[in-house]
Design a protein around this motif. Structure first.
Motif, short mmCIF file in Angstrom:
data_model
loop_
_atom_site.label_atom_id
_atom_site.label_comp_id
_atom_site.label_asym_id
_atom_site.label_seq_id
_atom_site.Cartn_x
_atom_site.Cartn_y
_atom_site.Cartn_z
N SER A 161 -3.95 -0.49 -3.81
CA SER A 161 -3.25 -1.33 -2.81
C SER A 161 -3.37 -2.80 -3.19
CB SER A 161 -3.85 -1.10 -1.43
OG SER A 161 -3.93 0.28 -1.12
N THR A 209 -6.71 1.88 0.80
CA THR A 209 -6.39 1.50 2.19
C THR A 209 -6.29 2.77 3.01
OG1 THR A 209 -5.14 -0.45 1.47
CG2 THR A 209 -4.77 0.33 3.72
N THR A 242 -3.90 -6.11 -0.94
CA THR A 242 -4.09 -5.81 0.48
C THR A 242 -5.46 -6.30 0.98
OG1 THR A 242 -2.56 -3.95 0.42
CG2 THR A 242 -4.18 -3.94 2.19
N ALA A 258 0.87 -1.17 0.00
CA ALA A 258 0.00 0.00 0.00
C ALA A 258 0.91 1.22 0.00
CB ALA A 258 -0.93 -0.01 1.22
#
Length: 415
Positions: free
Chosen positions: A168, A219, A171, A133
């Protein structure tokens, strides 16, 4: 499916029964075939590949580069990229998830590297996934150093992390994520933290035309606690030239996998056709020389792409062996640049192959190829999305400058 996973795990652990890395990796093929079976549905209906990633965790695919004696596969870069091509052929979104995992985990592959928390390496060997991220849309530049608005600030015996990251990739699915931030004294640094830690908000808002289920959303970081031993302070710049190059070649290997999927599906289209145009050179599609030519060209591009990826893997292995042998910085910088040049050249060619062949697939299937139920367009959409990540035009220009004038390639990301 349980039998497949059991076989894969046993293949990794019983090195006396399987004497080569190639044999250990071949045990993954039934799992790749299983993944491929539902790939079109996952893309068409935007179904997150949670069950698929769990199976890859069980097989410890993320430890592909780690030593056999530690529970990994002991794969070279040539072998690793070959496996990514095969996984990309099965499902390009799933393969993409391991892009950031491979670039991060390579940095503590031996366990002897200073400045890395042992728990990260142990997690990889358990099969867990590390994502990334780092991107900030309100930053003045893409990549490079400095200017990050995500902040790591001291708080008691630890730190607090605050900021917002976009794109991201992985993630949403991963156990861990690496976050870049600005620390005290405007220091560029990174942290690796559990992706589900309190204060980490993972938003499923990626709306790309392709690579739809890569977990590439936003994120948000709200006062996330970070311990001192979760911070990475490298002697070299954050984006080590070689680790950044890993990110690029993995994407190119995924595109090479898409190219193989195009050949697979195009061949099936031709062989499955029960009729041909009345004015075609042959009544049977498989006997039509025009369709044969199209399939032959796609097959030729697959052949070339496979060998380009393998050759690039060899260049990566030269660097990796020198690094593990303790080569000096000057040697490593030179070999890292060689790897960067090879990866850039591979991208320029394979991106073109993948996009051209994904378009040509519609020439062999007639109107049927354009139906939603076939979802054949996913190959072009996915290849286009991957190619757009780091435009080939910049790569080609900088490769030309290097070839003509000896100008070295950039080292702070994207190369």
């Amino acid at each position: 499916m349980t039998d497949i996973l059991t076989s894969a795990r046993e293949t990794i652990s019983r090195d006396t029964s399987f004497q080569s890395t190639a044999s250990r990796l071949s045990a993954l093929q039934p799992l790749f075939d299983e993944i491929a079976a539902d790939s079109a549905t996952r893309d068409g209906e935007r179904v997150h590949p949670l069950d698929v990633l769990d199976k890859l965790r069980e097989a410890r695919f993320g430890a592909i580069r780690f030593p056999v004696e530690d529970g990994g596969y002991g794969a070279s870069w040539r072998e690793t990229l070959g496996a990514i091509v095969k996984l990309g052929e099965a499902d390009s979104s799933v393969a993409h998830v391991f892009r950031n995992h491979l670039l991060v985990s390579e940095r503590f592959i031996t366990g002897r590297e200073p400045g890395y928390n042992p728990k990260w390496r142990e997690a990889v060997l358990r099969g867990e996934i590390i994502a990334l991220a780092t991107t900030e849309l309100d930053r003045k530049q893409t990549g490079g150093k400095g200017g990050l608005k995500t902040l790591l600030t001291p708080d008691g015996d630890g730190f607090l992390l605050n900021g917002t990251k976009f794109y991201s990739t992985g993630t949403l699915y991963a156990e861990w994520t690496l976050v870049r931030a600005t620390g005290p004294g405007e220091e560029d640094l990174s942290v690796i933290i559990p992706a589900d830690r309190e204060g980490v908000e993972r938003v499923d808002d990626w709306d790309g035309i392709g690579q739809k289920v890569t977990g590439s959303g936003t994120t948000n970081l709200h006062n996330v606690r970070v311990a001192a031993d979760e911070i990475i302070r490298d002697d070299r710049p954050y984006v080590q030239p070689f680790s950044s190059t890993i990110a690029q070649i993995v994407l190119t290997a995924v595109n090479a996998g898409i190219l193989r999927a195009v050949l697979r599906d195009s061949r099936a289209l031709v062989l499955g056709r029960t009729r041909n145009f009345y004015f075609a050179p042959a009544p049977v599609a498989a006997d039509d020389p025009l369709l044969q030519q199209t399939i032959g060209r796609i097959a030729s591009e697959v052949f070339a792409a496979d060998h380009i990826i393998a050759a690039t893997g060899d260049v990566f292995d030269i660097y990796a062996r020198a690094r593990d042998a303790g080569a000096d910085d000057e040697t490593l910088i030179r070999l890292a640049h060689d790897a960067s040049v090879a990866a850039a050249k591979a991208k320029v060619i394979i991106d073109e192959f993948a996009l051209r062949s994904a378009n040509a697939a519609f020439e062999v299937g007639g109107a049927t190829a354009a139906t939603l139920r076939k979802n054949l367009d996913r190959h072009w959409r996915n290849a286009r999305t991957l190619s757009s990540h780091n435009p080939s035009a910049y790569k080609a220009q900088l490769l030309g400058a290097y070839d003509l004038n000896g100008t070295t390639l950039p080292t702070l990301g994207f190369f």
